[in-house]
Design a protein around this motif. Structure first.
Motif, PDB file in Angstrom:
ATOM      1  N   ASP A 415      -5.991  18.052  -3.501  1.00  0.00           N
ATOM      2  CA  ASP A 415      -5.829  18.929  -2.556  1.00  0.00           C
ATOM      3  C   ASP A 415      -4.122  19.321  -2.633  1.00  0.00           C
ATOM      4  N   PRO A 416      -3.777  20.400  -3.207  1.00  0.00           N
ATOM      5  CA  PRO A 416      -2.464  20.923  -3.283  1.00  0.00           C
ATOM      6  C   PRO A 416      -1.480  21.449  -2.298  1.00  0.00           C
ATOM      7  N   SER A 417      -2.420  21.384  -1.105  1.00  0.00           N
ATOM      8  CA  SER A 417      -1.773  21.852   0.341  1.00  0.00           C
ATOM      9  C   SER A 417      -0.592  20.705   0.741  1.00  0.00           C
ATOM     10  N   TRP A 418      -0.833  19.432   0.450  1.00  0.00           N
ATOM     11  CA  TRP A 418       0.279  18.589   1.157  1.00  0.00           C
ATOM     12  C   TRP A 418       1.429  18.599   0.139  1.00  0.00           C
ATOM     13  N   ARG A 419       2.687  18.893   0.806  1.00  0.00           N
ATOM     14  CA  ARG A 419       3.766  19.211   0.011  1.00  0.00           C
ATOM     15  C   ARG A 419       5.013  18.439   0.625  1.00  0.00           C
ATOM     16  N   ALA A 420       5.873  17.941  -0.306  1.00  0.00           N
ATOM     17  CA  ALA A 420       7.235  17.353   0.319  1.00  0.00           C
ATOM     18  C   ALA A 420       8.135  18.507   0.538  1.00  0.00           C
ATOM     19  N   ALA A 421       8.884  18.439   1.680  1.00  0.00           N
ATOM     20  CA  ALA A 421       9.955  19.070   1.920  1.00  0.00           C
ATOM     21  C   ALA A 421      11.097  19.148   1.049  1.00  0.00           C
ATOM     22  N   ASP A 422      11.312  17.840   0.575  1.00  0.00           N
ATOM     23  CA  ASP A 422      12.561  17.417  -0.186  1.00  0.00           C
ATOM     24  C   ASP A 422      12.176  17.113  -1.682  1.00  0.00           C
ATOM     25  N   ARG A 423      12.802  16.928  -2.702  1.00  0.00           N
ATOM     26  CA  ARG A 423      12.734  16.079  -4.048  1.00  0.00           C
ATOM     27  C   ARG A 423      12.752  14.813  -3.646  1.00  0.00           C
ATOM     28  N   LEU A 424      11.999  13.807  -4.292  1.00  0.00           N
ATOM     29  CA  LEU A 424      11.887  12.623  -3.950  1.00  0.00           C
ATOM     30  C   LEU A 424      12.187  11.985  -5.603  1.00  0.00           C
ATOM     31  N   PRO A 425      12.897  10.863  -5.729  1.00  0.00           N
ATOM     32  CA  PRO A 425      12.990  10.111  -6.936  1.00  0.00           C
ATOM     33  C   PRO A 425      11.568   9.757  -7.536  1.00  0.00           C
ATOM     34  N   GLY A 426      11.359   9.856  -8.899  1.00  0.00           N
ATOM     35  CA  GLY A 426      10.173   9.145  -9.652  1.00  0.00           C
ATOM     36  C   GLY A 426       9.731   7.951  -8.928  1.00  0.00           C
ATOM     37  N   ASP A 427      10.645   6.919  -9.073  1.00  0.00           N
ATOM     38  CA  ASP A 427      10.249   5.616  -8.956  1.00  0.00           C
ATOM     39  C   ASP A 427       9.735   5.180  -7.367  1.00  0.00           C
ATOM     40  N   VAL A 428      10.155   6.337  -6.561  1.00  0.00           N
ATOM     41  CA  VAL A 428      10.067   6.009  -5.205  1.00  0.00           C
ATOM     42  C   VAL A 428       8.526   6.688  -4.909  1.00  0.00           C
ATOM     43  N   VAL A 429       8.278   7.823  -5.591  1.00  0.00           N
ATOM     44  CA  VAL A 429       7.157   8.435  -5.515  1.00  0.00           C
ATOM     45  C   VAL A 429       5.924   7.615  -6.127  1.00  0.00           C
ATOM     46  N   LEU A 430       6.296   6.968  -7.145  1.00  0.00           N
ATOM     47  CA  LEU A 430       5.360   5.859  -7.778  1.00  0.00           C
ATOM     48  C   LEU A 430       5.124   4.781  -6.900  1.00  0.00           C
ATOM     49  N   ALA A 431       6.199   4.170  -6.237  1.00  0.00           N
ATOM     50  CA  ALA A 431       6.288   2.947  -5.648  1.00  0.00           C
ATOM     51  C   ALA A 431       5.361   3.140  -4.293  1.00  0.00           C
ATOM     52  N   ARG A 432       5.655   4.608  -3.826  1.00  0.00           N
ATOM     53  CA  ARG A 432       4.927   4.757  -2.419  1.00  0.00           C
ATOM     54  C   ARG A 432       3.347   4.921  -2.654  1.00  0.00           C
ATOM     55  N   GLY A 433       2.987   5.485  -3.773  1.00  0.00           N
ATOM     56  CA  GLY A 433       1.530   5.502  -4.256  1.00  0.00           C
ATOM     57  C   GLY A 433       0.948   4.084  -4.387  1.00  0.00           C
ATOM     58  N   LEU A 434       1.804   3.406  -5.054  1.00  0.00           N
ATOM     59  CA  LEU A 434       1.026   1.847  -5.504  1.00  0.00           C
ATOM     60  C   LEU A 434       1.137   0.905  -4.188  1.00  0.00           C
ATOM     61  N   TRP A 435       2.388   1.358  -3.148  1.00  0.00           N
ATOM     62  CA  TRP A 435       2.114   0.565  -1.957  1.00  0.00           C
ATOM     63  C   TRP A 435       0.918   0.966  -1.123  1.00  0.00           C
ATOM     64  N   ARG A 436       0.805   2.380  -1.219  1.00  0.00           N
ATOM     65  CA  ARG A 436      -0.495   2.518  -0.400  1.00  0.00           C
ATOM     66  C   ARG A 436      -1.752   1.958  -0.727  1.00  0.00           C
ATOM     67  N   PHE A 437      -2.078   1.825  -2.061  1.00  0.00           N
ATOM     68  CA  PHE A 437      -3.215   1.288  -2.598  1.00  0.00           C
ATOM     69  C   PHE A 437      -2.984  -0.224  -2.489  1.00  0.00           C
ATOM     70  N   ALA A 438      -2.023  -1.074  -2.584  1.00  0.00           N
ATOM     71  CA  ALA A 438      -1.838  -2.268  -2.217  1.00  0.00           C
ATOM     72  C   ALA A 438      -2.560  -2.666  -0.842  1.00  0.00           C
ATOM     73  N   ALA A 439      -1.758  -1.848  -0.006  1.00  0.00           N
ATOM     74  CA  ALA A 439      -1.876  -2.070   1.394  1.00  0.00           C
ATOM     75  C   ALA A 439      -3.524  -1.998   1.721  1.00  0.00           C
ATOM     76  N   ALA A 440      -4.118  -0.943   1.093  1.00  0.00           N
ATOM     77  CA  ALA A 440      -5.688  -0.663   1.503  1.00  0.00           C
ATOM     78  C   ALA A 440      -6.478  -1.753   0.807  1.00  0.00           C
ATOM     79  N   LEU A 441      -6.013  -2.385  -0.380  1.00  0.00           N
ATOM     80  CA  LEU A 441      -6.709  -3.227  -1.010  1.00  0.00           C
ATOM     81  C   LEU A 441      -6.596  -4.859  -0.528  1.00  0.00           C
ATOM     82  N   LEU A 442      -5.522  -5.016   0.213  1.00  0.00           N
ATOM     83  CA  LEU A 442      -5.286  -6.395   0.784  1.00  0.00           C
ATOM     84  C   LEU A 442      -5.590  -6.483   2.129  1.00  0.00           C
TER      85      LEU A 442
END
Length: 612
Positions: A415-442
């Motif tokens: 769903d490409p309609s979800w968009r960020a207003a500002d540019r985010l660092p790549g490592d922060v984007v990766l960490a956010r995606g992994l944190w969401r999965f880790a939280a759901a898993l645990l």
């Protein structure tokens, strides 16, 4: 016969009306939800429509391009809808004239709420026959049937047969042979009545307030499983609000999807059937949507109903369906960190499976090789979307595992309609995606191959290592702050609530139940994890206490031995012999220091003479 409180000539009372009863739904969706969008598709302009049973008043607003007649059993409901309808008949199907036919008959509330208890009872088949007789040749019937074995009943804490509220004064179950109990029986009843079933949609998460209508045949075939996975999870995750359920409805719906039984477990079905003969003005089967999804669930502002259509080039996002097609889509409450752009939903729907589901499946099977491959691919895809400074913008900046589909080695945003207003660092984007999965898993209590002592941030760091990135806890903390800012922006939270949300996300522990509606299964698993953690801490406390006790005992034995030795004759004689030697040593050191101090001025004068 007309009433004095309603427009003259609009309400007809042929007898059998219920004067002190109301069937209108109390829970309503914006613009009538997916049902209203589907009805607007099915009903051609200028058609004569019979709306049988209680429906959301917004549905009549969506059918303003047609001539609508309402068939109700409740007189108060007739007064409430009289301003929106061309005519209202109160008293049940017996009030329909024998020679009166319609282009489209809609019974999206089922057949039971049509029949009045004050008149002659026709039964389910009798009501169906009366409505079928009202469909002109070439016309259509849109009928809803509730599933007696649907997901809503499987997760309910109160059994369906024990309901005592007013709305459950007549309950139909699988034991009632007068009612069809599944799609095949419904299709057979409609066929026997003389109509031709053409399409069927599964309604989730509940029949009366369905936020998702999904093509039942496509669900059975498992087509575009990633899309259906995300839609079912989004529709069922917050469907039951704060109420406690037996088990997670979102997990059950997704499991049913991958088992090929999502259509069978749907809380209700909407079936479209046509009468053969005559000109057909209703859309052909190929023009009907395969999915209609209501946005704005779980407290998020909506942008209307998203439509997915099947075309020659595959599935494509349709336009955003709103009550007023000329009105712009409603913006989100805040665009500070993120927003939703409906104009981005114009291209094809990417095929594949949801990355979140693939990672979860690999973790449950302890397949670290697959987890590493998927995470490497995810991190590499994010790196390809970054600019020269390593920052991501737009849809890629919010691309977490629950919005990414994987088809072989291809990764794409679902769903490409979800968009960020500002540019985010790549490592922060990766960490956010992994944190969401880790939280759901645990917090979900899923089995996984990693240490049980890892917290959410620690597991995020481990997942980052599997993805080939050296993440630290500071980066994870920054990612959690970004997650709080994005969530606060999408929900329109102020600074105070955003700070509280960030604190809450930082404090998420593996022993916590998952976010959203709590189920007895999840609460029990959370209790087991908490009991295991308490047992571990209690064992550690006992070991520490035993260690301190043993050290204290050893210290007491040493003190006793020192006291015993200090009082002996040998100790005293030895001390008398050692004391003069210590005094002599101290005197020698003092004399040496005095000699050095006296010699220092002479050496300084000699050095000055040599320099001159």
């Amino acid at each position: 016969m007309t009433t004095e409180t309603a427009p003259a000539g609009r309400i007809t009372l042929p007898g059998g009306e219920m004067l002190a009863w109301s069937d209108l739904p109390t829970e309503r969706l914006a613009d009538g939800g997916p049902l209203a969008a589907l009805a607007a598709r099915v009903v051609p302009p200028g058609a004569r429509v019979l709306l049988a049973g209680p429906h959301d008043p917004a549905l009549l607003d969506r059918l303003a391009h047609a001539e609508v007649t309402c068939l109700l059993r409740s007189h108060p409901d007739a007064v409430a809808l009289a301003q929106r309808a061309a005519r209202v008949i109160v008293g049940g199907p017996a009030g329909l004239a024998d020679d009166e036919t319609y282009d489209v008959v809609i019974a999206a509330a089922g057949l039971d709420p049509i029949e009045s208890v004050e008149g002659t009872r026709l039964g389910w088949d009798g009501v169906l026959a009366r409505l079928v007789a009202a469909v002109r040749p070439g016309g259509a019937l849109l009928l809803r049937l509730d599933n007696p074995l649907g997901l809503h009943r499987l997760v309910a804490t109160t059994p369906w047969y024990a309901a005592r509220d007013d709305s459950a004064w007549m309950i139909a179950g699988v034991l009632d042979a007068a009612h069809p109990a599944n799609r095949d029986q419904l299709r057979q009843r409609i066929t026997d009545s003389g109509l031709r079933p053409s399409a069927c949609w599964a309604a989730y998460p509940e029949g009366a307030t369905a936020t998702a209508l999904l093509d039942a045949d496509q669900l059975d075939r498992g087509a575009h499983r990633g899309l259906f996975d995300a839609v079912l999870h989004g529709a069922c995750a917050g469907a039951f609000g704060p109420a406690t359920v037996l088990q997670d409805p979102a997990r059950l719906a997704v499991d049913a999807l991958h088992a090929g039984r999502a259509a069978d477990l749907a809380p209700a079905w909407l079936m479209l059937a046509h009468r053969p003969g005559g000109p057909t003005d209703t859309p052909a089967d190929g023009d009907l949507p395969v999915a209609l999804v209501q946005t704005g669930s779980s407290g998020q502002p909506g942008i209307g109903v998203l439509e997915v259509r099947d075309g020659p080039s595959g599935w494509r996002w349709g336009h955003v369906v709103t009550a007023d097609p000329t009105a712009p889509a409603a913006p989100f409450a805040s665009r500070e960190a993120a927003y939703r752009d409906p104009d981005a939903l114009t291209g094809p729907v990417p095929s594949g499976r949801l990355l979140h589901t693939l990672l979860l499946d690999a973790a449950l099977r302890r397949d670290l090789a697959t987890v590493r491959t998927l995470l490497h691919g995810y991190a590499g895809w994010l790196a390809d979307q970054a600019d020269a400074d390593g920052r991501l913008a737009g849809a890629a900046a919010l691309a977490s595992a629950d919005n990414i589909v994987v088809d072989g080695e291809r990764f794409a945003v679902l769903d490409p309609s979800w968009r960020a207003a500002d540019r985010l660092p790549g490592d922060v984007v990766l960490a956010r995606g992994l944190w969401r999965f880790a939280a759901a898993l645990l917090t979900g209590g899923y089995a996984h191959p990693w240490s049980s002592t890892l917290d959410v941030a620690g597991l995020t760091v481990v997942l980052g290592g599997l993805a080939g990135h050296d993440l630290d806890r500071a980066t994870v903390a920054e990612a959690v702050q970004a997650e709080a800012a994005i969530t606060a922006s999408l929900h329109g939270l102020d600074v105070e609530h955003r700070t509280a949300l960030a604190t809450e996300l930082q404090a998420v522990e593996p022993t916590d139940p998952p976010l959203g509606a709590h189920s007895y299964q999840q609460l029990r698993e959370a209790w087991l994890r908490q009991r295991e953690e308490i047992s571990r801490l209690a064992a550690l406390t006992r070991w520490t206490d035993e260690l301190l006790t043993s050290r204290e005992r050893a210290l007491r034995r040493a003190e006793a031995k020192v006291g015993l030795l200090s009082g002996s004759i040998s100790y005293r004689v030895g001390r008398l012999a050692i004391t003069p030697a210590r005094l002599a040593k101290r005197g020698a050191r003092a004399a040496k220091r005095r000699a050095r101090a006296a010699l220092a001025p002479k050496q300084l004068g000699t050095e000055q003479e040599e320099q001159q």
